[in-house]
Design an enzyme around this catalytic site. Structure first.
Site, mmCIF file in Angstrom:
data_model
loop_
_atom_site.group_PDB
_atom_site.id
_atom_site.type_symbol
_atom_site.label_atom_id
_atom_site.label_comp_id
_atom_site.label_asym_id
_atom_site.label_seq_id
_atom_site.Cartn_x
_atom_site.Cartn_y
_atom_site.Cartn_z
ATOM 1 N N ASN A 97 0.666 -1.097 -0.174
ATOM 2 C CA ASN A 97 0.360 -0.467 -0.187
ATOM 3 C C ASN A 97 0.372 0.892 0.188
ATOM 4 O O ASN A 97 2.026 1.262 1.076
ATOM 5 C CB ASN A 97 -1.315 0.027 1.260
ATOM 6 C CG ASN A 97 -2.238 -1.143 1.159
ATOM 7 O OD1 ASN A 97 -2.667 -1.140 0.539
ATOM 8 N ND2 ASN A 97 -2.158 -2.004 2.514
ATOM 9 N N HIS A 110 6.468 -1.475 3.289
ATOM 10 C CA HIS A 110 5.885 -2.938 3.276
ATOM 11 C C HIS A 110 5.553 -3.620 2.635
ATOM 12 O O HIS A 110 5.025 -3.508 2.101
ATOM 13 C CB HIS A 110 5.624 -3.008 5.348
ATOM 14 C CG HIS A 110 4.336 -2.293 5.257
ATOM 15 N ND1 HIS A 110 4.340 -0.963 5.612
ATOM 16 C CD2 HIS A 110 3.218 -2.445 4.955
ATOM 17 C CE1 HIS A 110 3.124 -0.705 5.640
ATOM 18 N NE2 HIS A 110 2.532 -1.674 5.512
HETATM 19 P P1 5GP Z 1 -0.692 -0.752 6.446
HETATM 20 O O1 5GP Z 1 -2.085 -0.625 5.672
HETATM 21 O O2 5GP Z 1 0.338 0.152 6.365
HETATM 22 O O3 5GP Z 1 -0.781 -1.680 4.176
HETATM 23 O O4 5GP Z 1 -0.327 -2.542 6.493
HETATM 24 C C1 5GP Z 1 -0.254 -2.135 8.338
HETATM 25 C C2 5GP Z 1 0.046 -3.423 9.102
HETATM 26 O O5 5GP Z 1 0.378 -3.563 10.096
HETATM 27 C C3 5GP Z 1 -1.752 -3.764 9.174
HETATM 28 O O6 5GP Z 1 -1.729 -4.997 8.346
HETATM 29 C C4 5GP Z 1 -1.601 -4.602 10.505
HETATM 30 O O7 5GP Z 1 -2.598 -5.359 11.236
HETATM 31 C C5 5GP Z 1 -0.313 -4.491 10.618
HETATM 32 N N1 5GP Z 1 0.341 -3.754 12.507
HETATM 33 C C6 5GP Z 1 0.048 -2.670 12.346
HETATM 34 N N2 5GP Z 1 0.666 -2.880 13.566
HETATM 35 C C7 5GP Z 1 1.314 -3.634 13.875
HETATM 36 C C8 5GP Z 1 1.930 -4.202 15.456
HETATM 37 O O8 5GP Z 1 2.450 -3.728 16.267
HETATM 38 N N3 5GP Z 1 2.404 -5.287 15.058
HETATM 39 C C9 5GP Z 1 2.553 -6.297 14.028
HETATM 40 N N4 5GP Z 1 2.873 -7.375 13.878
HETATM 41 N N5 5GP Z 1 1.708 -5.629 12.919
HETATM 42 C C10 5GP Z 1 1.421 -4.573 13.563
#
Ligand code: 5GP
Length: 126
Positions: A97, A110
């Site tokens: 994303n 990521h």
């Molecule tokens: P984005 O929406 O930014 O592409 O995805 C962020 C991802 O990070 C989400 O899938 C969410 O579940 C994950 N995430 C957020 N906080 C944490 C955390 O503290 N630990 C882990 N392992 N994943 C996290």
């Protein structure tokens, strides 16, 4: 809350804190370029996050400013993780994303690695 994915880099973001060891994660793999760990809120039986060690806000930032070695190291690591976990058959999905319309929430680049069931269409129809 979606972020814009653009610099400046925010050192207080959750993945920066995981990289510094301030917050735990379920680690899967690490090397000099990446850290990979389980997503805290998995959307598939296998849902792994792969992040570069460098401070990049998003794919846009990483692709524009990371070194050749960092980019190569990152891509090779993602492939290795999937291969070593036996995910190549029957397959997996990568997703990155970038910015508000994508729903990016963590402003550290990521890649999501999803596997473990048929993953359906690329995007929801709605
Ligand atoms: P984005 O929406 O930014 O592409 O995805 C962020 C991802 O990070 C989400 O899938 C969410 O579940 C994950 N995430 C957020 N906080 C944490 C955390 O503290 N630990 C882990 N392992 N994943 C996290």
């Amino acid at each position: 809350m979606p972020v814009n994915g653009l610099p400046p880099y925010d050192d207080s973001n959750i993945f920066a804190r995981i990289l510094r060891g301030e917050i735990p994660c379920k680690k899967i793999y690490e090397d000099s370029f990446v850290l990979a760990f389980h997503d805290i809120n998995p959307q598939a039986p296998t849902h792994i996050l792969v992040i570069p060690r460098g401070k990049y806000c998003s794919f846009a930032d990483f692709s524009a400013t990371a070194s050749e070695a960092e980019i190569t190291g990152f891509i090779r690591a993602v492939g290795k993780i999937a291969r070593d976990l036996g995910l190549e058959t029957p397959g997996y999905r990568l997703l990155a994303n970038m910015g508000e319309h994508s729903g990016q929430e963590v402003p550290h680049f990521h890649i999501h690695l999803f596997a473990g069931r048929p993953l359906g269409r690329m995007l929801p129809t709605a």
